[in-house]
Design an enzyme around this catalytic site. Structure first.
Site, PDB file in Angstrom:
ATOM      1  N   ASP A  96       0.221 -12.348  -7.164  1.00  0.00           N
ATOM      2  CA  ASP A  96      -0.358 -11.698  -5.993  1.00  0.00           C
ATOM      3  C   ASP A  96       0.503 -10.536  -5.510  1.00  0.00           C
ATOM      4  OD1 ASP A  96      -1.749 -11.115  -3.702  1.00  0.00           O
ATOM      5  OD2 ASP A  96      -1.126 -12.904  -2.607  1.00  0.00           O
ATOM      6  N   ASP A 110      -4.452  -4.562  -4.557  1.00  0.00           N
ATOM      7  CA  ASP A 110      -4.194  -5.996  -4.410  1.00  0.00           C
ATOM      8  C   ASP A 110      -4.709  -6.785  -5.607  1.00  0.00           C
ATOM      9  OD1 ASP A 110      -3.675  -8.493  -3.413  1.00  0.00           O
ATOM     10  OD2 ASP A 110      -5.192  -8.436  -1.836  1.00  0.00           O
TER      11      ASP A 110
END
Length: 459
Positions: free
Chosen positions: A75, A309
């Protein structure tokens, strides 16, 4: 260079229809985006990643006697590496995928001092003196800076739809042939709706690249990944997606260098851990839809920009901009294809259409701030086609949905990014995070072939 495989998996037991999977994924993307703007109320937590919706996982070994395999979501939207530790209790976790067994913390694991920068980073706004007081270090010890034997107190960390409490520890972490001693990570014994840990690749001091750069700057200051296209078909054989730490020889299988399109990272005073860039607009067909000013830069309050992201699936855009893109898209597609409004309700995506034969879908290009920084998206990155037979009809209809999402009214997006570039739109590109030059780059690649060529060089 260190090459690691990212694995993408879909739980067949969790999702029994394409509609169900798309609805779950779109809801998770939306929750994550909205939660980026509300975490200021909780001053006790670390910078916020949100509900891990990426489904791209990374594995490494913890310790050496014996090594424990840990598998976490990768992430770029968070800055902490954390995972469940035994004994582990997870409330409301039934039916949620758990990628790794809770780790056993042995005597070889070291706690982190309440005076350390890592402890202050985990507790966000709190000073080390406060943290040492919470750890019951005596005042005269605090004043003489002699609290190193007192451990960092537990910290609270929240996601879009869950939370956990963890302690910081240090231990050896092994990535391929690389051994990181005294690596700092969060160890959770209790969690709410979060059975799976996260490998944070954001810009904070606790992220994996930041800790790697203190040991090997040439590895930690640059990383890239190339996400193999993930379909929402549970039966597909999945190839590993290459995660590359450091720089690699940037040539294709034909031996030609691939040009990256670069755009500068924007610094965010409120959210320094995000990789933010400026979005100038989106071209649909031949029509350029300019982005609002909020997406081109970041103001002093931390508002604006677009976060790149890996942990959000679908790209989120502010409402007025999203509507302008949809209007342009619908002019071209809606002319010859009927809207599938019931499919939009079931999937959380839109616009969706019943497709007649070979449909003409307009090309879509993202224009980032900077010279010639246009990235042409492959059709499958923004338009997903599947068979819809959910209404009980014998004959299944072919439908297609645009895979960009409405992030809500921009006037309500206070204190956070204006948009998010999700991993679905990043498929089929090598995305490089060049921390030394503070820029993000995109180059269209065959990711499975890139894995094969880099893996053969490595071996």
């Amino acid at each position: 260079m260190i090459l690691l495989p990212l694995t993408h998996s879909i739980s067949k037991t969790q999702f029994n229809t394409t509609h169900h999977l798309l609805k779950s994924t779109s809801t998770r993307s939306s929750n994550r985006f909205r939660h980026q703007h509300h975490h200021r109320k909780h001053q006790t937590q670390v910078s916020l990643p949100l509900s891990p919706g990426s489904d791209y996982t990374l594995s490494f070994n913890l310790g050496s006697n014996p090594p424990q395999l840990i598998t976490l979501y990768m992430d770029t939207g968070s800055d902490l590496v954390w995972f469940p530790c035994s004994p582990f209790e997870c409330i409301l976790c039934e039916g949620k995928p758990q990628t790794t067994k809770p780790a056993n913390i042995t005597k070889q694991v070291h706690s982190v001092s309440c005076q350390s920068p890592a402890c202050s980073s985990a507790h966000s706004t709190m000073s080390s003196s406060n943290l040492c007081a919470i750890s019951r270090c005596p005042l005269d010890f605090i004043e003489t800076s002699d609290c190193s034997n007192f451990s960092c107190p537990p910290f609270y960390y929240a996601y879009g739809d869950g939370s956990f409490v963890a302690n910081l520890y240090r231990h050896t972490l092994s990535l391929s042939s690389l051994h990181l001693q005294n690596f700092t990570f969060g160890c959770a014994h209790t969690a709410l709706a979060e059975p799976t840990g996260v490998a944070g690749f954001g810009r904070g001091i606790l992220s994996l690249p930041a800790q790697l750069s203190t040991l090997s700057p040439h590895l930690g200051n640059r990383f890239s990944y190339c996400l193999v296209s993930h379909s929402f078909d549970g039966d597909r054989v999945r190839r590993p997606s290459p995660l590359i730490l450091g720089r690699h020889d940037d040539t294709t299988t034909a031996g030609e260098a691939v040009e990256f399109v670069y755009t500068s990272m924007l610094s965010n005073p409120k959210h320094p851990y995000y990789y933010c860039v400026g979005l100038a607009g989106i071209t649909v067909g031949k029509k350029m839809v300019p982005a609002p000013e909020i997406l081109k830069r970041i103001d002093g309050k931390g508002n604006g920009g677009m976060v790149v992201d890996s942990g959000t699936t679908f790209t989120m855009l502010p409402e007025s901009f999203y509507n302008a893109v949809v209007t342009e898209f619908d002019k071209r597609v809606g002319r010859v294809n009927k809207r599938a409004s019931e499919v939009e309700t079931k999937t959380g995506l839109g616009p969706c259409y019943y497709l007649n034969g070979l449909s003409q879908i307009p090309m879509m290009t993202l224009h980032f701030v900077g010279n010639n920084s246009g990235v042409v998206l492959p059709r499958k990155n923004y338009f997903y086609e599947f068979l819809d037979g959910s209404d009980g009809a014998r004959k299944k209809s072919k439908v297609g949905c645009m895979m960009l999402m409405n992030g809500g009214d921009e006037t309500e997006l206070d204190g956070g990014p204006g948009a998010t570039l999700g991993n679905y739109q990043q498929q089929g590109f090598e995305v490089v995070y060049d921390l030394g030059k503070e820029r993000v780059g995109f180059a269209k690649k065959e990711c499975a072939l890139l894995w094969d060529s880099l893996n053969s060089v490595k071996n």
